[in-house]
Design an enzyme around this catalytic site. Structure first.
Site, PDB file in Angstrom:
ATOM      1  N   LYS A 172       0.862  -1.192   0.000  1.00 62.76           N
ATOM      2  CA  LYS A 172       0.000   0.000   0.000  1.00 62.76           C
ATOM      3  C   LYS A 172       0.893   1.235   0.000  1.00 62.76           C
ATOM      4  O   LYS A 172       1.468   1.613   1.021  1.00 62.76           O
ATOM      5  CB  LYS A 172      -0.925   0.036   1.213  1.00 62.76           C
ATOM      6  CG  LYS A 172      -2.022   1.092   0.976  1.00 62.76           C
ATOM      7  CD  LYS A 172      -2.528   1.743   2.219  1.00 62.76           C
ATOM      8  CE  LYS A 172      -1.663   2.821   2.784  1.00 62.76           C
ATOM      9  NZ  LYS A 172      -1.483   4.029   1.971  1.00 62.76           N
ATOM     10  N   GLU A 192      10.509   1.688   9.802  1.00 65.46           N
ATOM     11  CA  GLU A 192      11.489   2.733   9.454  1.00 65.46           C
ATOM     12  C   GLU A 192      10.793   4.069   9.664  1.00 65.46           C
ATOM     13  O   GLU A 192       9.891   4.414   8.895  1.00 65.46           O
ATOM     14  CB  GLU A 192      11.909   2.605   7.991  1.00 65.46           C
ATOM     15  CG  GLU A 192      12.627   1.329   7.641  1.00 65.46           C
ATOM     16  CD  GLU A 192      14.001   1.252   8.254  1.00 65.46           C
ATOM     17  OE1 GLU A 192      14.596   2.306   8.539  1.00 65.46           O
ATOM     18  OE2 GLU A 192      14.462   0.131   8.465  1.00 65.46           O
ATOM     19  N   CYS A 214      13.794  11.444   5.873  1.00 67.08           N
ATOM     20  CA  CYS A 214      13.992  10.985   7.256  1.00 67.08           C
ATOM     21  C   CYS A 214      15.446  11.163   7.668  1.00 67.08           C
ATOM     22  O   CYS A 214      15.745  11.358   8.837  1.00 67.08           O
ATOM     23  CB  CYS A 214      13.587   9.523   7.369  1.00 67.08           C
ATOM     24  SG  CYS A 214      14.437   8.498   6.166  1.00 67.08           S
ATOM     25  N   GLU A 225      10.104  16.587  14.511  1.00 67.09           N
ATOM     26  CA  GLU A 225      10.615  16.374  13.152  1.00 67.09           C
ATOM     27  C   GLU A 225       9.852  17.339  12.244  1.00 67.09           C
ATOM     28  O   GLU A 225       8.645  17.209  12.059  1.00 67.09           O
ATOM     29  CB  GLU A 225      10.362  14.927  12.703  1.00 67.09           C
ATOM     30  CG  GLU A 225      10.983  14.635  11.353  1.00 67.09           C
ATOM     31  CD  GLU A 225      10.557  13.298  10.762  1.00 67.09           C
ATOM     32  OE1 GLU A 225       9.387  12.912  10.903  1.00 67.09           O
ATOM     33  OE2 GLU A 225      11.407  12.638  10.143  1.00 67.09           O
TER      34      GLU A 225
HETATM   35  P1  NAD Z   1       2.677   8.604   7.478  1.00 65.36           P
HETATM   36  O1  NAD Z   1       3.027   7.830   8.680  1.00 65.36           O
HETATM   37  O2  NAD Z   1       1.632   9.650   7.554  1.00 65.36           O
HETATM   38  O3  NAD Z   1       2.176   7.611   6.317  1.00 65.36           O
HETATM   39  C1  NAD Z   1       2.991   6.565   5.835  1.00 65.36           C
HETATM   40  C2  NAD Z   1       2.101   5.497   5.229  1.00 65.36           C
HETATM   41  O4  NAD Z   1       1.305   4.895   6.254  1.00 65.36           O
HETATM   42  C3  NAD Z   1       1.126   5.999   4.184  1.00 65.36           C
HETATM   43  O5  NAD Z   1       1.025   5.030   3.158  1.00 65.36           O
HETATM   44  C4  NAD Z   1      -0.181   6.109   4.968  1.00 65.36           C
HETATM   45  O6  NAD Z   1      -1.334   6.010   4.158  1.00 65.36           O
HETATM   46  C5  NAD Z   1      -0.060   4.913   5.883  1.00 65.36           C
HETATM   47  N1  NAD Z   1      -0.826   4.981   7.130  1.00 65.36           N
HETATM   48  C6  NAD Z   1      -1.234   6.082   7.821  1.00 65.36           C
HETATM   49  N2  NAD Z   1      -1.883   5.714   8.955  1.00 65.36           N
HETATM   50  C7  NAD Z   1      -1.873   4.357   8.989  1.00 65.36           C
HETATM   51  C8  NAD Z   1      -2.349   3.384   9.914  1.00 65.36           C
HETATM   52  N3  NAD Z   1      -2.969   3.726  11.040  1.00 65.36           N
HETATM   53  N4  NAD Z   1      -2.157   2.071   9.639  1.00 65.36           N
HETATM   54  C9  NAD Z   1      -1.496   1.701   8.518  1.00 65.36           C
HETATM   55  N5  NAD Z   1      -1.038   2.567   7.596  1.00 65.36           N
HETATM   56  C10 NAD Z   1      -1.206   3.894   7.835  1.00 65.36           C
HETATM   57  O7  NAD Z   1       4.050   9.175   6.918  1.00 65.36           O
HETATM   58  P2  NAD Z   1       4.292  10.111   5.644  1.00 65.36           P
HETATM   59  O8  NAD Z   1       3.840  11.474   5.995  1.00 65.36           O
HETATM   60  O9  NAD Z   1       3.756   9.458   4.417  1.00 65.36           O
HETATM   61  O10 NAD Z   1       5.907  10.063   5.521  1.00 65.36           O
HETATM   62  C11 NAD Z   1       6.719  10.912   6.218  1.00 65.36           C
HETATM   63  C12 NAD Z   1       7.314  10.218   7.434  1.00 65.36           C
HETATM   64  O11 NAD Z   1       8.008   9.044   7.036  1.00 65.36           O
HETATM   65  C13 NAD Z   1       8.338  11.061   8.152  1.00 65.36           C
HETATM   66  O12 NAD Z   1       8.156  10.957   9.541  1.00 65.36           O
HETATM   67  C14 NAD Z   1       9.662  10.425   7.752  1.00 65.36           C
HETATM   68  O13 NAD Z   1      10.711  10.657   8.646  1.00 65.36           O
HETATM   69  C15 NAD Z   1       9.291   9.001   7.647  1.00 65.36           C
HETATM   70  N6  NAD Z   1      10.255   8.278   6.807  1.00 65.36           N
HETATM   71  C16 NAD Z   1      11.128   7.380   7.371  1.00 65.36           C
HETATM   72  C17 NAD Z   1      12.076   6.735   6.581  1.00 65.36           C
HETATM   73  C18 NAD Z   1      13.073   5.765   7.164  1.00 65.36           C
HETATM   74  O14 NAD Z   1      13.652   5.001   6.407  1.00 65.36           O
HETATM   75  N7  NAD Z   1      13.298   5.739   8.460  1.00 65.36           N
HETATM   76  C19 NAD Z   1      12.129   6.999   5.225  1.00 65.36           C
HETATM   77  C20 NAD Z   1      11.239   7.923   4.689  1.00 65.36           C
HETATM   78  C21 NAD Z   1      10.287   8.542   5.493  1.00 65.36           C
END
Ligand code: NAD
Length: 490
Positions: free
Chosen positions: A182, A257, A292, A389
Site C-alpha cells: 500500500k 522505518e 527521514c 521532526e
Molecule cells: P505517514 O506515517 O503519515 O504515512 C505513511 C504510510 O502509512 C502511508 O502510506 C499512509 O497512508 C499509511 N498509514 C497512515 N496511517 C496508517 C495506519 N494507522 N495504519 C497503517 N497505515 C497507515 O508518513 P508520511 O507522511 O507518508 O511520511 C513521512 C514520514 O516518514 C516522516 O516521519 C519520515 O521521517 C518518515 N520516513 C522514514 C524513513 C526511514 O527510512 N526511516 C524513510 C522515509 C520517510
C-alpha cells in the site's frame, strides 16, 4: 520541461493478479504539489478489495511455486523485471515526478536505478544465503532452514515513493514471499507503472499486488488475518499505531522505518568548511527537507560557528525552487498545504520560544508549495524546533565547547536515525561514532550512496529493524530448527 503534466497517461486502480482493476472505494483527489491547480482523482480500496488482494497473494504463495522454487529462477524473473524498469525509466520518472516532490531528473538519475538495483542485488543475496548445521552429537543432526513468511504487508510513504517501496518489495520477493503493497495515497502512479511490468518479467500473478488508499486502508492491511509480517516506512506516530495493531491482530512481526532528527556535529578542526557547508546545506534542503535522513540539527563547536553558518546561508540563498518537471531545480515543492502550514507554524513557535531566525522562515510565493530554506539559531532541547521532526528545509543550530557537550546535544531523547560527525581527529570520530545513539553515523560525510550493502534503520522512535543490507533481506525469512535422530545401521 521534461514532460507535460497534463498529458500523462496515468495508471489507476489496484494492481491485482497481474493486471490493473478498478477499486470500489471512495475517490481521493491528489493535488499536484508542483501545480496545485492540477487535481488528479484516484479511487481507494474498500475492505473487500483488500480481502481480494490478500487472498490472491496467499493463493499465489501457496500454488504458484514462487515460495518453493530455488533462488536462481526467482532471481532470473526479478532481474528481467529490473531490466524492464530500466527500459521504462522515463515513463516511471514522469509519473513519479507528477505527484511527488521528486524532480524528474533525479528520479531518472537515481530513484528508478535504485529500484532496478534493489531487484538485482537482493536476488543475488537470495542466491548466497545459507542456513546452518548446529553442533549436535553423532546420532542426531540439527540444522536450521530459513523460510519465507508468506504474505508481507508493506506500507510506504510519499517522500521517496518508488525507492522506499522497492527497499521492501525487492528483498521480500527475493526471499520467496508474496507482497501486498500500500503506497502513500499521495504518490501512487510511479509504483503502479512498475507493478505493471511484473507480469511481462514472469512474476506469477498475485505474488505482487498493489492496493491504493489512505491510512484506513493501511490499517486494514495490517489487521488482515492473511498477512504474516508487516513492513512499514513512515512517521513515528503511525509506526506506533501499526505496532499496536500488529500486536493485537495475530501478533505479527513488524519492522518500522520511522522519523529522524539527524545531528551534524562539526568540530573546530574539521577540514574544508566549504565542503561541509555544501553537505550541510544539501542535507537539509534535499527533497526540501522531506527526508527521514535529513541533517536538520547543526551542532557546531564555537570556533567555526560563524564561518560555517555564513557559508551554509550563502548556499541556501542559491537554491532554485521549481516544479519537478523543470530543469535545474534544487528546491522541489512541499507535498501538500498542510505540511507547508506545519513548517511555518513550527518556525514561528520556535521564534516565540527564543529561537533566532537567521534566514528564511516563510512559504514562498511561487505557484505550488515551496518553503524558504531556513536557519534557526540558539535551539536547545526545550525549543519546538529541536523536539519535532519538521520535515522541511529548516536547520536548527546549537553550539558546543567540549566533546561531552557535543555528544550530549547530538543524542536526541526521541530520535536516532542518522548522524554526521565532522573532524580530522580519528579518535574523536571513532569515539563519537560509538557514543552517538543512531542507526547510522557518517564520518566526514552526509547522505546515502546508491550502494545497498549498508543497512539502514533507526533507534528509539526512529524505528525497529533495518532495510537494505543483509539485515534488510534476512528479516523476510523465519528460521526453523529441524532435528533428526539417526539410527546406526544394524
Ligand atoms: P505517514 O506515517 O503519515 O504515512 C505513511 C504510510 O502509512 C502511508 O502510506 C499512509 O497512508 C499509511 N498509514 C497512515 N496511517 C496508517 C495506519 N494507522 N495504519 C497503517 N497505515 C497507515 O508518513 P508520511 O507522511 O507518508 O511520511 C513521512 C514520514 O516518514 C516522516 O516521519 C519520515 O521521517 C518518515 N520516513 C522514514 C524513513 C526511514 O527510512 N526511516 C524513510 C522515509 C520517510
Amino acid at each position: 520541461m521534461h514532460f507535460d503534466p497534463k498529458a500523462l497517461d496515468r495508471p489507476n486502480g489496484m494492481y491485482l493478479d497481474g493486471t490493473l482493476v478498478e477499486a470500489a472505494g471512495e475517490e481521493f483527489v491528489i493535488s499536484c504539489p508542483s501545480d496545485t491547480d492540477l487535481k488528479l482523482p484516484v479511487r481507494m480500496a474498500t475492505p473487500e478489495d483488500m480481502d481480494r488482494a490478500v487472498e490472491s497473494c496467499r493463493k499465489a504463495v501457496r500454488d504458484s511455486g514462487w515460495a518453493t522454487m530455488g533462488p536462481r529462477p526467482r532471481a532470473e524473473i526479478l532481474n528481467r523485471w529490473a531490466d524492464l524498469v530500466d527500459r521504462h525509466a522515463a515513463d516511471i520518472a514522469a509519473l513519479e515526478a507528477l505527484v511527488s516532490s521528486r524532480p524528474y531528473t533525479e528520479v531518472m538519475s537515481r530513484d528508478v536505478k535504485v529500484v532496478s538495483l534493489a531487484l538485482r542485488m537482493f536476488s543475488a543475496y537470495a542466491d548466497t544465503h545459507e542456513s546452518s548445521v548446529t553442533a549436535t552429537p553423532a546420532r542426531q543432526l540439527s540444522f536450521t532452514r530459513d523460510e519465507p513468511y508468506g504474505v508481507i504487508g508493506a506500507i510506504s510513504p510519499w517522500n521517496f515513493p518508488v525507492i522506499l517501496a522497492a527497499w521492501k518489495f525487492a528483498p521480500a520477493l527475493a526471499a520467496g514471499n508474496g507482497v501486498v503493497l500500500k503506497p502513500s495515497e499521495f504518490t501512487p502512479f510511479g509504483i503502479l507503472r512498475i507493478a505493471q511490468l511484473a507480469r511481462e518479467a514472469g512474476l506469477p500473478d498475485g505474488i505482487f499486488n498493489v492496493v491504493l488508499g489512505d491510512g484506513s486502508v493501511g490499517q486494514t492491511l495490517v489487521r488482515h488475518p492473511g498477512v504474516d509480517y508487516v513492513t512499514f516506512t513512515g512517521s513515528s506516530r503511525t509506526g506506533a499505531a501499526i505496532m499496536a495493531d500488529a500486536a493485537t491482530h495475530g501478533l505479527k512481526p513488524v519492522s518500522l522505518e520511522l522519523g529522524g532528527k539527524g545531528p551534524q556535529v562539526v568540530f573546530d578542526d574539521a577540514k574544508d568548511l566549504d565542503h561541509i557547508a555544501d553537505l550541510v546545506a544539501r542535507g537539509v534542503t534535499y527533497n526540501s527537507g522531506q527526508a527521514c535522513f535529513s541533517g536538520s540539527r547543526l551542532i557546531v563547536q564555537s570556533g567555526v560557528k560563524q564561518a560555517l553558518i555564513e557559508r551554509i546561508a550563502a548556499r541556501m540563498a542559491r537554491v532554485r525552487p521549481g516544479p519537478t518537471w523543470a530543469d535545474g531545480i534544487t528546491l522541489p515543492p512541499v507535498i501538500n498545504q498542510s505540511q507547508l502550514n506545519r513548517m511555518a507554524g513550527i518556525v514561528s513557535q520556535s521564534v516565540n520560544e527564543g529561537g533566532v531566525l537567521l534566514c528564511g522562515g516563510h512559504a514562498m510565493e511561487e505557484r505550488g508549495q515551496f518553503f524558504e530554506p531556513t536557519i534557526l539559531d540558539g535551539i536547545g532541547p526545550d525549543n519546538i524546533a529541536f523536539r519535532e521532526e519538521i520535515f522541511g528545509p529548516v536547520l536548527s543550530v546549537d553550539t558546543f565547547e567540549t566533546f561531552d557537550q557535543a555528544i550530549g546535544k547530538a543524542n536526541h531523547p526521541d530520535y536516532g536515525l542518522t548522524a554526521s560527525v565532522w573532524t580530522r581527529d580519528i579518535d574523536v570520530a571513532m569515539a563519537a561514532s560509538r557514543r552517538i545513539e543512531s542507526g547510522t553515523v557518517w564520518i566526514n560525510h552526509w547522505g546515502r550512496a546508491m550502494d545497498m550493502t549498508s543497512p539502514f534503520g533507526g533507534l528509539k522512535r526512529s524505528g525497529i529493524g533495518k532495510d537494505m543490507g543483509r539485515q534488510g533481506y534476512g528479516k523476510y525469512l523465519k528460521t526453523k530448527a529441524i532435528w533428526m535422530e539417526i539410527e546406526e545401521p544394524a
